[in-house]
Design a protein around this motif. Structure first.
Motif, PDB file in Angstrom:
ATOM      1  N   ALA A 112       0.817  -1.219   0.000  1.00  0.00           N
ATOM      2  CA  ALA A 112       0.000   0.000   0.000  1.00  0.00           C
ATOM      3  C   ALA A 112       0.848   1.265   0.000  1.00  0.00           C
ATOM      4  O   ALA A 112       0.382   2.316  -0.418  1.00  0.00           O
ATOM      5  CB  ALA A 112      -0.930  -0.012   1.218  1.00  0.00           C
ATOM      6  N   HIS A 113       2.102   1.173   0.461  1.00  0.00           N
ATOM      7  CA  HIS A 113       2.921   2.379   0.574  1.00  0.00           C
ATOM      8  C   HIS A 113       3.825   2.581  -0.642  1.00  0.00           C
ATOM      9  O   HIS A 113       4.641   3.488  -0.662  1.00  0.00           O
ATOM     10  CB  HIS A 113       3.756   2.335   1.849  1.00  0.00           C
ATOM     11  CG  HIS A 113       4.693   1.155   1.914  1.00  0.00           C
ATOM     12  ND1 HIS A 113       4.270  -0.142   1.720  1.00  0.00           N
ATOM     13  CD2 HIS A 113       6.013   1.084   2.146  1.00  0.00           C
ATOM     14  CE1 HIS A 113       5.301  -0.954   1.836  1.00  0.00           C
ATOM     15  NE2 HIS A 113       6.367  -0.241   2.089  1.00  0.00           N
ATOM     16  N   TYR A 155      -0.904   4.762  -6.983  1.00  0.00           N
ATOM     17  CA  TYR A 155      -0.829   3.949  -5.774  1.00  0.00           C
ATOM     18  C   TYR A 155      -1.991   2.960  -5.780  1.00  0.00           C
ATOM     19  O   TYR A 155      -3.029   3.224  -6.407  1.00  0.00           O
ATOM     20  CB  TYR A 155      -0.866   4.847  -4.534  1.00  0.00           C
ATOM     21  CG  TYR A 155       0.476   5.475  -4.271  1.00  0.00           C
ATOM     22  CD1 TYR A 155       1.399   4.829  -3.470  1.00  0.00           C
ATOM     23  CD2 TYR A 155       0.823   6.674  -4.876  1.00  0.00           C
ATOM     24  CE1 TYR A 155       2.650   5.376  -3.253  1.00  0.00           C
ATOM     25  CE2 TYR A 155       2.088   7.231  -4.667  1.00  0.00           C
ATOM     26  CZ  TYR A 155       2.995   6.571  -3.854  1.00  0.00           C
ATOM     27  OH  TYR A 155       4.234   7.105  -3.642  1.00  0.00           O
TER      28      TYR A 155
ATOM     29  N   ALA B 270      -2.047   6.853   2.517  1.00  0.00           N
ATOM     30  CA  ALA B 270      -0.919   6.046   3.000  1.00  0.00           C
ATOM     31  C   ALA B 270       0.413   6.417   2.338  1.00  0.00           C
ATOM     32  O   ALA B 270       1.398   6.614   3.045  1.00  0.00           O
ATOM     33  CB  ALA B 270      -1.213   4.571   2.821  1.00  0.00           C
ATOM     34  N   PRO B 271       0.480   6.540   1.024  1.00  0.00           N
ATOM     35  CA  PRO B 271       1.771   6.860   0.423  1.00  0.00           C
ATOM     36  C   PRO B 271       2.285   8.224   0.860  1.00  0.00           C
ATOM     37  O   PRO B 271       3.469   8.401   1.095  1.00  0.00           O
ATOM     38  CB  PRO B 271       1.492   6.836  -1.075  1.00  0.00           C
ATOM     39  CG  PRO B 271       0.022   6.887  -1.213  1.00  0.00           C
ATOM     40  CD  PRO B 271      -0.550   6.286   0.025  1.00  0.00           C
ATOM     41  N   TRP B 274       3.734   7.891   4.115  1.00  0.00           N
ATOM     42  CA  TRP B 274       5.044   7.258   4.024  1.00  0.00           C
ATOM     43  C   TRP B 274       6.098   8.284   3.680  1.00  0.00           C
ATOM     44  O   TRP B 274       7.165   8.333   4.285  1.00  0.00           O
ATOM     45  CB  TRP B 274       4.969   6.137   2.992  1.00  0.00           C
ATOM     46  CG  TRP B 274       6.296   5.514   2.635  1.00  0.00           C
ATOM     47  CD1 TRP B 274       6.759   5.246   1.394  1.00  0.00           C
ATOM     48  CD2 TRP B 274       7.317   5.076   3.536  1.00  0.00           C
ATOM     49  NE1 TRP B 274       7.996   4.684   1.465  1.00  0.00           N
ATOM     50  CE2 TRP B 274       8.363   4.575   2.761  1.00  0.00           C
ATOM     51  CE3 TRP B 274       7.442   5.085   4.921  1.00  0.00           C
ATOM     52  CZ2 TRP B 274       9.521   4.064   3.323  1.00  0.00           C
ATOM     53  CZ3 TRP B 274       8.625   4.576   5.480  1.00  0.00           C
ATOM     54  CH2 TRP B 274       9.634   4.077   4.680  1.00  0.00           C
ATOM     55  N   ARG B 275       5.777   9.161   2.732  1.00  0.00           N
ATOM     56  CA  ARG B 275       6.762  10.171   2.341  1.00  0.00           C
ATOM     57  C   ARG B 275       7.031  11.133   3.492  1.00  0.00           C
ATOM     58  O   ARG B 275       8.166  11.507   3.750  1.00  0.00           O
ATOM     59  CB  ARG B 275       6.283  10.926   1.091  1.00  0.00           C
ATOM     60  CG  ARG B 275       6.844  10.284  -0.180  1.00  0.00           C
ATOM     61  CD  ARG B 275       6.471  11.092  -1.402  1.00  0.00           C
ATOM     62  NE  ARG B 275       5.446  10.400  -2.147  1.00  0.00           N
ATOM     63  CZ  ARG B 275       4.297  10.932  -2.495  1.00  0.00           C
ATOM     64  NH1 ARG B 275       3.990  12.158  -2.166  1.00  0.00           N
ATOM     65  NH2 ARG B 275       3.427  10.223  -3.170  1.00  0.00           N
TER      66      ARG B 275
END
Lengths: 262, 288
Positions: A112-113, A155, B270-271, B274-275
């Motif tokens: 997911a990331h 994503y 979520a991404p 993360w960043r």
């Protein structure tokens, strides 16, 4: 039922001998014997709870068997045999074996990331030690194969289920596996998205990939599979050429199941 | 159609309560301001006093160091707690039980007095006097870190368990080794859940550090106490310390707000999370 020939002569990709699995007192697999040849496409059919997914997960040791053994390309999976005893492998050794066995999950399980490109290229770089350029080039090539050019930087949450599953297939293929395991790859998809995933799998089959597919898609099995294996209550009930098993089942349990599927 | 004026319903009860509150706060303020027992001029005089500023430095140092140590130790404890080995997970549970179950104040005093039952430490032929190693600073830092690690372990365990088990399976199936799966797949995703409570703990730690004044660890409160021990301006210096604690927690809270807004709250971010987390880690690394 015929015993598979455990010859190790290089023709078989998967050989399972008397594979057993219990969860507590409940025996899910009651001695599975089967052989899958190199380049063969085999579909595993059966009612839910018949143990087909559990068996599939034993092949890359995601599930620890209670008895029996599985060989992939002649190599014993999950255990080292010494002095007549089976010693379970370390996480590192298991990882080594799993590198060559691709797996596609019902729920996609994309990371997911990571964006699409990273999802596909991380494992080849990290595990196979491929250079970034090579891994990315290969990832783009695979995206073309699964018909998702232009989604490199998306994503997972931005993709439909069908697109996620196609990325998941590309991710597995990036490791250049010699065997692909599909665990109900279209069961979590909306009906209109099933076709695009099956189309990719058809392409793979045509390219000569060895595939073992747990599925409820009878039309796909009839058309693409070389062989169909029907499982029920932890045993192989019937196996044979796809059309023969699906169109003219011999066993009563197979007949009942297929009648309910139509 | 004619425009008719709309009169909103009046809630007289609310008005009464508001007036009572204003009166009470006003009286209290008047009492404090008019007090002949507070030397107001002492507050600006000591606000930027060198000793006080040194104390602030140490309070921040205690906060940063103990958070860093406890994050590291907490990650290890959380992993141990989730281990299939009952002795390993049992050890982690015991640690968490013990350090969460005893007061931090007791732990601080304990570490400060450790030489009472371990008078010296021997490594090979070299012998150290415990008192020379476990200074007030070290005792305070040990107590804060080891105690916070227990809370951090629980926060991290929650974060790790929040990551879908399918992620681990996918990593395994691709051939990731267990540590690779943890570091590359599971932990980065757990960060999204872990970072907001770590922010809360940090803000709380800024104030908790004042407890180390019982062993005179030279933090902000210790310095304020040292000053008022000489000039008896007790309330004045406590006000000075409180002003600084408020400044530090306010700054930390607004930092936390910025970070959490960047992290986003929905899974779809979520991404981004993360960043943002990566940026944070990089910043931390360049600071340390």
């Amino acid at each position: 039922m015929t015993q598979p020939a455990l010859t190790g002569n290089g023709v078989a990709m998967v050989e399972a001998l008397d594979v057993r699995k219990s969860f507590g007192a409940h025996e899910v697999l009651k001695g599975i014997n089967l052989t899958i040849g190199k380049g063969e496409v085999v579909c595993l059919l059966g009612p839910s709870g018949s143990g087909k997914s559990t068996f599939l997960r034993c092949i890359n040791h995601l599930e620890r068997m209670t008895g029996g053994r599985i060989l992939v390309d002649g190599q014993l999976i999950g255990y080292n045999e010494r002095h007549g005893l089976l010693y379970e492998m370390s996480g590192k050794e298991l990882a080594r074996q799993r590198q060559d066995i691709g797996m596609v999950f019902q729920r996609f399980n994309l990371f997911a990331h990571h964006d699409v490109l990273n999802n596909i290229s991380q494992a080849p770089m990290l595990i196979r030690g491929q250079s970034r350029e090579r891994a990315l080039a290969r990832a783009r090539e695979l995206l073309k194969l699964v018909d998702l050019e232009g989604r490199e930087n998306s994503y997972p949450y931005q993709l439909s289920g069908g697109q996620q599953q196609r990325v998941a297939i590309a991710r597995a293929l990036a490791m250049n596996p010699k065997l692909m395991l599909f665990d109900e790859p279209t069961s979590a998809l909306d009906p209109e998205l099933v076709g695009e995933v099956l189309a990719v799998m058809r392409k793979l089959a045509a390219d000569g990939m060895t595939m073992l597919v747990v599925t409820h898609e009878l039309a796909f099995a009839r058309e693409v599979a070389d062989r169909v294996i029907f499982m029920d209550q932890g045993v192989v009930v019937e196996e044979g050429p796809a059309r023969q098993v699906i169109d003219a089942p011999q066993h009563e349990r197979t007949k009942t199941f297929l009648r309910r599927m139509h | 159609m004619s425009e008719q004026r709309i009169i909103p319903a009046r809630n007289w009860g609310q008005w009464v309560i508001a007036i009572i509150l204003i009166v009470i706060v006003g009286l209290l303020l008047a009492m404090v301001i008019m007090s002949r027992h507070i030397t107001w001029s002492a507050i600006p005089q000591y606000l930027f006093d060198g000793t006080i500023l040194e104390g602030i430095k140490l309070t921040i140092l205690f906060t940063v160091l103990s958070m860093l140590i406890s994050i590291f130790a907490g990650a290890i404890l959380a992993t141990m707690r989730l281990s299939p080995n009952p002795i390993v997970s049992g050890f982690a549970s015991l640690y968490i039980w013990f350090f969460r179950g005893t007061p931090l104040l007791v732990q601080i005093i304990f570490w400060f007095n450790i030489q009472l039952f371990i008078p010296s430490i021997e490594i090979g032929s070299i012998r150290f006097d415990t008192n020379s190693i476990i200074t007030a600073f070290v005792a305070a830092l040990l107590a804060l870190s080891l105690n916070e690690a227990a809370y951090m372990a629980e926060i991290m365990r929650g974060g790790l368990m929040a990551v879908d088990s399918g992620q681990q399976e996918a990593a395994k199936a691709l051939g990731y080794r267990p540590t690779q799966a943890m570091l590359r797949i599971i932990f980065p995703q757990a960060l999204r859940v872990i970072i907001p409570p770590i922010g809360n703990q940090t803000i709380s730690m800024l104030k908790t550090t004042s407890l180390v004044s019982v062993v005179a660890a030279q933090d902000l409160l210790t310095r304020a106490q040292n000053i008022y021990a000489k000039n008896f301006l007790i309330i004045e210096l406590l006000i000075v310390a409180s002003i600084w604690y408020l400044v530090m927690t306010t700054v930390a809270s607004s930092l936390q707000y910025v970070i959490e807004r960047r992290l986003g709250r929905s899974t779809s971010d979520a991404p981004m999370a993360w960043r943002a987390a990566l940026r944070l880690l990089r910043a931390e690394r360049s600071n340390g």
